[in-house]
Design a protein around this motif. Structure first.
Motif, PDB file in Angstrom:
ATOM      1  N   VAL A 247      24.822  31.407  10.286  1.00 43.68           N
ATOM      2  CA  VAL A 247      23.479  31.753   9.863  1.00 43.68           C
ATOM      3  C   VAL A 247      22.554  31.451  11.037  1.00 43.68           C
ATOM      4  O   VAL A 247      22.619  30.357  11.606  1.00 43.68           O
ATOM      5  N   GLY A 248      21.740  32.435  11.432  1.00 44.78           N
ATOM      6  CA  GLY A 248      20.934  32.242  12.628  1.00 44.78           C
ATOM      7  C   GLY A 248      19.447  32.428  12.390  1.00 44.78           C
ATOM      8  O   GLY A 248      19.033  33.197  11.509  1.00 44.78           O
ATOM      9  N   ALA A 249      18.666  31.752  13.211  1.00 40.59           N
ATOM     10  CA  ALA A 249      17.214  31.893  13.130  1.00 40.59           C
ATOM     11  C   ALA A 249      16.801  33.325  13.487  1.00 40.59           C
ATOM     12  O   ALA A 249      15.696  33.752  13.176  1.00 40.59           O
ATOM     13  N   ASP A 250      17.704  34.070  14.155  1.00 37.47           N
ATOM     14  CA  ASP A 250      17.405  35.461  14.499  1.00 37.47           C
ATOM     15  C   ASP A 250      17.685  36.410  13.330  1.00 37.47           C
ATOM     16  O   ASP A 250      17.602  37.622  13.479  1.00 37.47           O
ATOM     17  N   GLY A 251      18.058  35.850  12.182  1.00 39.33           N
ATOM     18  CA  GLY A 251      18.286  36.677  10.998  1.00 39.33           C
ATOM     19  C   GLY A 251      19.751  36.976  10.719  1.00 39.33           C
ATOM     20  O   GLY A 251      20.080  37.530   9.678  1.00 39.33           O
ATOM     21  N   ARG A 252      20.642  36.603  11.623  1.00 50.97           N
ATOM     22  CA  ARG A 252      22.059  36.926  11.377  1.00 50.97           C
ATOM     23  C   ARG A 252      22.601  36.146  10.190  1.00 50.97           C
ATOM     24  O   ARG A 252      22.226  34.993   9.953  1.00 50.97           O
ATOM     25  N   ARG A 253      23.481  36.806   9.446  1.00 50.85           N
ATOM     26  CA  ARG A 253      24.173  36.181   8.315  1.00 50.85           C
ATOM     27  C   ARG A 253      25.598  36.727   8.356  1.00 50.85           C
ATOM     28  O   ARG A 253      25.897  37.744   7.759  1.00 50.85           O
ATOM     29  N   ASP A 254      26.485  36.075   9.102  1.00 49.60           N
ATOM     30  CA  ASP A 254      27.849  36.577   9.285  1.00 49.60           C
ATOM     31  C   ASP A 254      28.841  35.723   8.500  1.00 49.60           C
ATOM     32  O   ASP A 254      28.860  34.499   8.665  1.00 49.60           O
ATOM     33  N   SER A 255      29.686  36.378   7.715  1.00 50.21           N
ATOM     34  CA  SER A 255      30.800  35.660   7.080  1.00 50.21           C
ATOM     35  C   SER A 255      32.051  36.013   7.861  1.00 50.21           C
ATOM     36  O   SER A 255      32.344  37.193   8.074  1.00 50.21           O
ATOM     37  N   VAL A 256      32.787  35.015   8.299  1.00 41.93           N
ATOM     38  CA  VAL A 256      33.951  35.264   9.159  1.00 41.93           C
ATOM     39  C   VAL A 256      35.185  34.674   8.473  1.00 41.93           C
ATOM     40  O   VAL A 256      35.282  33.451   8.317  1.00 41.93           O
ATOM     41  N   PRO A 257      36.113  35.531   8.015  1.00 38.26           N
ATOM     42  CA  PRO A 257      37.264  35.022   7.253  1.00 38.26           C
ATOM     43  C   PRO A 257      38.190  34.159   8.097  1.00 38.26           C
ATOM     44  O   PRO A 257      38.322  34.351   9.307  1.00 38.26           O
ATOM     45  N   ALA A 258      38.847  33.222   7.423  1.00 41.52           N
ATOM     46  CA  ALA A 258      39.827  32.360   8.101  1.00 41.52           C
ATOM     47  C   ALA A 258      41.123  33.131   8.289  1.00 41.52           C
ATOM     48  O   ALA A 258      41.333  34.183   7.676  1.00 41.52           O
ATOM     49  N   PHE A 259      41.997  32.610   9.128  1.00 35.76           N
ATOM     50  CA  PHE A 259      43.328  33.202   9.298  1.00 35.76           C
ATOM     51  C   PHE A 259      44.251  32.596   8.231  1.00 35.76           C
ATOM     52  O   PHE A 259      44.175  31.391   7.973  1.00 35.76           O
ATOM     53  N   PRO A 260      45.084  33.432   7.644  1.00 36.66           N
ATOM     54  CA  PRO A 260      45.948  32.900   6.580  1.00 36.66           C
ATOM     55  C   PRO A 260      47.095  32.076   7.162  1.00 36.66           C
ATOM     56  O   PRO A 260      48.042  32.629   7.723  1.00 36.66           O
ATOM     57  N   VAL A 261      46.952  30.781   7.114  1.00 34.57           N
ATOM     58  CA  VAL A 261      48.032  29.903   7.598  1.00 34.57           C
ATOM     59  C   VAL A 261      48.331  28.878   6.517  1.00 34.57           C
ATOM     60  O   VAL A 261      47.497  28.643   5.633  1.00 34.57           O
ATOM     61  N   ARG A 262      49.513  28.296   6.601  1.00 38.48           N
ATOM     62  CA  ARG A 262      49.872  27.243   5.642  1.00 38.48           C
ATOM     63  C   ARG A 262      49.618  25.907   6.345  1.00 38.48           C
ATOM     64  O   ARG A 262      50.400  25.528   7.220  1.00 38.48           O
ATOM     65  N   PRO A 263      48.530  25.213   6.012  1.00 41.83           N
ATOM     66  CA  PRO A 263      48.219  23.993   6.762  1.00 41.83           C
ATOM     67  C   PRO A 263      49.197  22.859   6.477  1.00 41.83           C
ATOM     68  O   PRO A 263      49.660  22.697   5.362  1.00 41.83           O
ATOM     69  N   VAL A 264      49.491  22.109   7.536  1.00 45.39           N
ATOM     70  CA  VAL A 264      50.330  20.910   7.400  1.00 45.39           C
ATOM     71  C   VAL A 264      49.416  19.695   7.248  1.00 45.39           C
ATOM     72  O   VAL A 264      49.631  18.826   6.423  1.00 45.39           O
TER      73      VAL A 264
END
Ligand code: KDG
Length: 338
Positions: A247-264
């Protein structure tokens, strides 16, 4: 309180990132269950800002770390770690009267982790504003610090405020990870510190869990907008498997998906995320690309046990991104190709 510099200051290095905070020796349980039942631990290194410093160095940035260490085996093991990673330690203070902090990581049956700290009175909790070399901080492009650094003691909080004030006076960008830890201080104190600090920061990293601690049941979007309204240029919300939001003061609102991994083990994934974002942001990448890169760094960090050992090199992240069909960064790694 006495302290001696690790190395006498010579010419000032010029650094991409100067990180400031507390390193903790890490003991990660190799079995699930409560701390009292665990028989074997894996020894590693932790501490949010140290994790971020090591990650940024592995990703190709020039990095300095500022802290106080105990004059003990664990303190020396950190100097060896940072030295091996190419992190500048010329402004680390070695405190002969205190110890290097320790924490234990245990896992519940569902895999959720829990931290138990042995850090009260640690060397880093004796950090003082006078430990900071303003010219050294001014030689960095970004100062990276955290809510944990502020929560460990009053003097460390004062030192953090002094570091941030110097950075602002000397045109160094301020990167701040909320890293809310209710075990370290009462929530109203953590909240007050967070809100006053975001007013001085350029980039704020906060997890969805941090926001739940700080703003209870308020919708995440509303809390994030309130944080942004306090003045930072960017607020990055880390939501683990759900990815992140920029979220940016310049107005940006980006949703960025995670990579599907199996966390240890997700310990340190958020810290290496910060490093990944900062490294790409300093290279001039748009925030969305920096966030995607950071998601990859965090995914790889969570694929092994311990905060530091699984942190990937730049080449490893680029290979991962290529395998996922994403564009890799333009900067060719000069460091370790592993
Ligand atoms: O993000 C991982 C860190 O939280 C861990 O390494 C320990 O810094 C730490 C802390 O204080 O929780």
């Amino acid at each position: 309180m006495d302290g001696g510099r690790n190395l006498e200051s010579g010419a000032l290095p010029s650094l991409d990132i100067v990180a400031f905070g507390e390193p903790l020796v890490e003991f990660t349980a190799e079995e699930r269950g409560p701390l009292g039942t665990i028989r074997t631990f894996r020894r590693g290194w932790g501490g949010d800002t140290s994790n971020a410093a090591v990650a940024a160095a592995r990703l190709g940035a020039s990095v300095g770390y500022v802290t106080r260490l105990g004059s003990d085996e664990f303190g020396r093991s950190f100097l060896a770690l940072w030295g091996g990673e190419g992190v500048d330690t010329s402004r680390v203070v070695v405190d002969p009267e205190a110890f290097t902090g320790v924490y234990f990581v245990t896992f519940e049956e569902d895999g959720a982790h829990d931290f138990t700290y042995y850090r009260q009175g640690s060397a880093a909790s004796r950090l003082l504003p006078g430990d900071l070399d303003p010219d050294y901080l001014a030689g960095g492009r970004v100062l990276h610090t955290s809510g944990i650094t502020q929560a460990i003691s009053e003097s460390s909080r004062a030192a953090t405020q002094a570091a941030i004030a110097t950075a602002r006076q000397r045109n160094v960008s301020v990167s701040y990870d909320a890293n809310v830890r209710p075990k370290l201080a009462p929530l109203p104190t953590l909240k007050e510190t967070f809100e006053s600090t975001v007013e001085l920061a350029d980039i704020v990293f906060v997890s969805d869990e941090d926001l739940r601690h700080l703003y209870a049941d308020a919708p995440v979007d509303r809390s994030v907008e309130a944080v942004l309204a306090r003045g930072p240029q960017l607020v990055i919300v880390k939501a683990g498997a759900l990815g992140c939001r920029v979220v940016g003061a310049d107005g940006r609102r980006d949703s960025v998906p995670a990579f599907p991994v199996r966390p240890v083990d997700t310990t340190g994934a958020g810290d290496s995320f910060d490093a990944g974002f900062l490294v790409r942001w300093l290279e001039g990448s748009p925030p969305r690309e920096a966030a995607e890169f950071a998601n990859a760094v965090a995914a790889l960090t969570s694929s092994g046990l311990g905060a530091v050992e699984p942190i990937p090199t730049r080449a490893r992240v680029d290979r991962f991104l290529a395998a996922e069909g994403r564009e890799v960064s333009q900067v060719s790694p000069t460091a370790d190709e592993s």
